[in-house]
Design a protein around this motif. Structure first.
Motif, PDB file in Angstrom:
ATOM      1  N   ASP A 188       8.043  23.643  -1.997  1.00 57.06           N
ATOM      2  CA  ASP A 188       7.304  24.509  -2.908  1.00 57.06           C
ATOM      3  C   ASP A 188       6.478  23.667  -3.879  1.00 57.06           C
ATOM      4  OD1 ASP A 188       8.953  23.729  -5.038  1.00 57.06           O
ATOM      5  OD2 ASP A 188       9.997  25.646  -5.171  1.00 57.06           O
ATOM      6  N   THR A 189       5.765  24.317  -4.769  1.00 59.67           N
ATOM      7  CA  THR A 189       4.834  23.624  -5.662  1.00 59.67           C
ATOM      8  C   THR A 189       5.514  22.734  -6.692  1.00 59.67           C
ATOM      9  OG1 THR A 189       4.771  25.549  -7.119  1.00 59.67           O
ATOM     10  CG2 THR A 189       3.058  25.389  -5.407  1.00 59.67           C
ATOM     11  N   ILE A 236      12.810  21.422  -1.774  1.00 59.08           N
ATOM     12  CA  ILE A 236      12.788  21.432  -0.323  1.00 59.08           C
ATOM     13  C   ILE A 236      13.768  22.476   0.203  1.00 59.08           C
ATOM     14  CG2 ILE A 236      13.299  20.089   1.747  1.00 59.08           C
ATOM     15  CD1 ILE A 236      12.549  17.587   0.126  1.00 59.08           C
ATOM     16  N   LEU A 237      13.318  23.248   1.167  1.00 63.86           N
ATOM     17  CA  LEU A 237      14.147  24.241   1.834  1.00 63.86           C
ATOM     18  C   LEU A 237      14.158  23.927   3.324  1.00 63.86           C
ATOM     19  CD1 LEU A 237      15.746  26.938   1.677  1.00 63.86           C
ATOM     20  CD2 LEU A 237      13.579  28.094   2.093  1.00 63.86           C
ATOM     21  N   THR A 238      15.362  23.902   3.908  1.00 63.42           N
ATOM     22  CA  THR A 238      15.514  23.675   5.350  1.00 63.42           C
ATOM     23  C   THR A 238      16.210  24.889   5.955  1.00 63.42           C
ATOM     24  OG1 THR A 238      17.558  22.456   4.919  1.00 63.42           O
ATOM     25  CG2 THR A 238      15.552  21.154   5.163  1.00 63.42           C
ATOM     26  N   PRO A 239      15.439  25.946   6.252  1.00 62.90           N
ATOM     27  CA  PRO A 239      16.039  27.218   6.662  1.00 62.90           C
ATOM     28  C   PRO A 239      16.740  27.199   8.015  1.00 62.90           C
ATOM     29  CG  PRO A 239      13.664  27.302   6.882  1.00 62.90           C
ATOM     30  CD  PRO A 239      13.985  26.010   6.190  1.00 62.90           C
ATOM     31  N   ALA A 240      16.482  26.215   8.857  1.00 59.67           N
ATOM     32  CA  ALA A 240      17.116  26.175  10.175  1.00 59.67           C
ATOM     33  C   ALA A 240      18.352  25.281  10.214  1.00 59.67           C
ATOM     34  CB  ALA A 240      16.102  25.697  11.223  1.00 59.67           C
ATOM     35  N   ARG A 241      18.778  24.738   9.074  1.00 65.42           N
ATOM     36  CA  ARG A 241      19.951  23.861   9.027  1.00 65.42           C
ATOM     37  C   ARG A 241      21.197  24.663   9.407  1.00 65.42           C
ATOM     38  NH1 ARG A 241      21.070  19.011   5.727  1.00 65.42           N
ATOM     39  NH2 ARG A 241      18.877  19.227   5.213  1.00 65.42           N
ATOM     40  N   PRO A 242      21.977  24.205  10.404  1.00 63.30           N
ATOM     41  CA  PRO A 242      23.161  24.951  10.841  1.00 63.30           C
ATOM     42  C   PRO A 242      24.163  25.176   9.707  1.00 63.30           C
ATOM     43  CG  PRO A 242      22.646  23.212  12.404  1.00 63.30           C
ATOM     44  CD  PRO A 242      21.774  22.993  11.195  1.00 63.30           C
ATOM     45  N   SER A 243      24.618  26.428   9.587  1.00 64.17           N
ATOM     46  CA  SER A 243      25.644  26.759   8.590  1.00 64.17           C
ATOM     47  C   SER A 243      26.200  28.144   8.892  1.00 64.17           C
ATOM     48  CB  SER A 243      25.058  26.733   7.172  1.00 64.17           C
ATOM     49  OG  SER A 243      24.124  27.785   6.996  1.00 64.17           O
ATOM     50  N   MET A 248       0.825  -1.162   0.000  1.00 70.51           N
ATOM     51  CA  MET A 248       0.000   0.000   0.000  1.00 70.51           C
ATOM     52  C   MET A 248       0.886   1.247   0.000  1.00 70.51           C
ATOM     53  SD  MET A 248      -3.199   1.097   2.241  1.00 70.51           S
ATOM     54  CE  MET A 248      -2.833   1.369   3.901  1.00 70.51           C
ATOM     55  N   THR A 249       0.545   2.225  -0.811  1.00 63.21           N
ATOM     56  CA  THR A 249       1.293   3.456  -0.928  1.00 63.21           C
ATOM     57  C   THR A 249       0.610   4.557  -0.131  1.00 63.21           C
ATOM     58  OG1 THR A 249       2.007   2.849  -3.138  1.00 63.21           O
ATOM     59  CG2 THR A 249       2.195   5.155  -2.546  1.00 63.21           C
ATOM     60  N   SER A 250       1.416   5.331   0.593  1.00 60.01           N
ATOM     61  CA  SER A 250       0.887   6.475   1.336  1.00 60.01           C
ATOM     62  C   SER A 250       1.447   7.748   0.743  1.00 60.01           C
ATOM     63  CB  SER A 250       1.298   6.398   2.805  1.00 60.01           C
ATOM     64  OG  SER A 250       0.746   5.285   3.424  1.00 60.01           O
ATOM     65  N   ILE A 251       0.643   8.758   0.688  1.00 58.22           N
ATOM     66  CA  ILE A 251       1.071  10.057   0.176  1.00 58.22           C
ATOM     67  C   ILE A 251       0.788  11.100   1.250  1.00 58.22           C
ATOM     68  CG2 ILE A 251       0.702  11.838  -1.560  1.00 58.22           C
ATOM     69  CD1 ILE A 251      -0.106   9.616  -3.498  1.00 58.22           C
ATOM     70  N   LEU A 252       1.827  11.844   1.602  1.00 55.96           N
ATOM     71  CA  LEU A 252       1.713  12.919   2.571  1.00 55.96           C
ATOM     72  C   LEU A 252       1.918  14.227   1.828  1.00 55.96           C
ATOM     73  CD1 LEU A 252       1.581  13.882   5.550  1.00 55.96           C
ATOM     74  CD2 LEU A 252       4.068  13.598   5.619  1.00 55.96           C
ATOM     75  N   LYS A 253       0.948  15.086   1.842  1.00 61.75           N
ATOM     76  CA  LYS A 253       1.060  16.369   1.145  1.00 61.75           C
ATOM     77  C   LYS A 253       1.105  17.489   2.161  1.00 61.75           C
ATOM     78  CE  LYS A 253      -1.265  14.925  -3.053  1.00 61.75           C
ATOM     79  NZ  LYS A 253      -2.286  15.268  -4.053  1.00 61.75           N
ATOM     80  N   VAL A 254       2.291  18.110   2.265  1.00 59.08           N
ATOM     81  CA  VAL A 254       2.464  19.251   3.166  1.00 59.08           C
ATOM     82  C   VAL A 254       3.319  20.292   2.468  1.00 59.08           C
ATOM     83  CG1 VAL A 254       2.291  17.872   5.280  1.00 59.08           C
ATOM     84  CG2 VAL A 254       4.521  18.306   4.275  1.00 59.08           C
ATOM     85  N   SER A 255       3.139  21.519   2.839  1.00 60.19           N
ATOM     86  CA  SER A 255       3.997  22.565   2.292  1.00 60.19           C
ATOM     87  C   SER A 255       4.976  23.085   3.337  1.00 60.19           C
ATOM     88  CB  SER A 255       3.150  23.718   1.742  1.00 60.19           C
ATOM     89  OG  SER A 255       2.369  24.282   2.774  1.00 60.19           O
ATOM     90  N   GLU A 256       4.721  22.771   4.633  1.00 57.71           N
ATOM     91  CA  GLU A 256       5.617  23.249   5.677  1.00 57.71           C
ATOM     92  C   GLU A 256       5.562  22.318   6.888  1.00 57.71           C
ATOM     93  OE1 GLU A 256       6.610  27.338   8.165  1.00 57.71           O
ATOM     94  OE2 GLU A 256       4.721  27.187   7.097  1.00 57.71           O
ATOM     95  N   ILE A 257       6.737  22.126   7.514  1.00 59.10           N
ATOM     96  CA  ILE A 257       6.837  21.420   8.780  1.00 59.10           C
ATOM     97  C   ILE A 257       7.472  22.387   9.772  1.00 59.10           C
ATOM     98  CG2 ILE A 257       7.920  19.500  10.020  1.00 59.10           C
ATOM     99  CD1 ILE A 257       7.816  17.898   7.416  1.00 59.10           C
ATOM    100  N   GLN A 258       6.857  22.536  10.940  1.00 58.54           N
ATOM    101  CA  GLN A 258       7.344  23.449  11.958  1.00 58.54           C
ATOM    102  C   GLN A 258       7.772  22.680  13.198  1.00 58.54           C
ATOM    103  OE1 GLN A 258       4.184  26.211  12.787  1.00 58.54           O
ATOM    104  NE2 GLN A 258       4.388  27.255  10.818  1.00 58.54           N
ATOM    105  N   ASP A 259       8.631  23.327  14.002  1.00 57.76           N
ATOM    106  CA  ASP A 259       8.984  22.706  15.278  1.00 57.76           C
ATOM    107  C   ASP A 259       7.747  22.731  16.182  1.00 57.76           C
ATOM    108  OD1 ASP A 259       9.352  24.726  17.699  1.00 57.76           O
ATOM    109  OD2 ASP A 259      10.021  25.777  15.901  1.00 57.76           O
TER     110      ASP A 259
END
Length: 167
Positions: A23-24, A28-35, A1-12
């Motif tokens: 984005d559409t 994928i953008l991970t703005p909190a990634r240490p750098s 069985m296949t599952s599809i998760l559709k989200v545009s943002e994950i927050q803490d």
């Protein structure tokens, strides 16, 4: 069985900070990634600095996670993971044969990798660039110590260091 998760943002879960956005087109953008990215040893003037110093880039382009410290040139890993770390000395200079410049990449004060330039017989110039991937625990620090009896150009266009969490 296949599952599809559709989200545009994950927050803490606590503060609602964006941890990941999609984005559409699926990017994928991970703005909190240490750098961090910093340039110009001790202010980045157009002059040479003598080897035997800690590389301390003070012009900070970004510092996500506040891991880089301009006062001591150390990047402290805020979380455990695999980090890409690199630095560039755009011009190293030795004035006579036998002089050398050794920039050492260090983890918690221990040398783990180095670059090297030595003049064959008279004054010479060369860049030294190092990039590597390092496994780190939270709290480990990475820095660059430049040894030898030559010099390096400390301008913001040529001297820099950076790191980012790879995974």
């Amino acid at each position: 069985m296949t599952s599809i998760l559709k989200v545009s943002e994950i927050q803490d879960p606590t503060n609602g900070n964006s941890a990941l956005t999609v984005d559409t087109t699926g990017r994928i953008l991970t703005p909190a990634r240490p750098s961090f990215m910093a340039r110009g040893h001790l202010g980045g003037t157009a002059a040479y600095a003598t080897a035997g110093v800690q590389l301390r880039c003070t012009v900070v382009d970004h510092n996500v996670g506040s891991g880089y410290n301009t006062s001591d040139g150390k990047f402290t890993c805020p979380i455990a993971g695999r980090y890409v770390y690199g630095f560039n000395l755009g011009i190293t200079y030795v004035s006579s044969g036998g002089q050398q410049v050794y920039p050492y990449l260090r983890k918690n004060g221990s040398n783990i990798q180095y670059g090297y330039f030595q003049a064959p017989s008279s004054s010479s110039y060369s860049p030294i660039t190092i990039q590597t991937i390092i496994d780190c625990a939270a709290g480990d620090y990475l820095d660059v110590h430049i040894s030898g009896n030559g010099q390096f150009y400390q301008n913001i266009q040529e001297t820099m260091q950076y790191a980012y969490l790879y995974g």
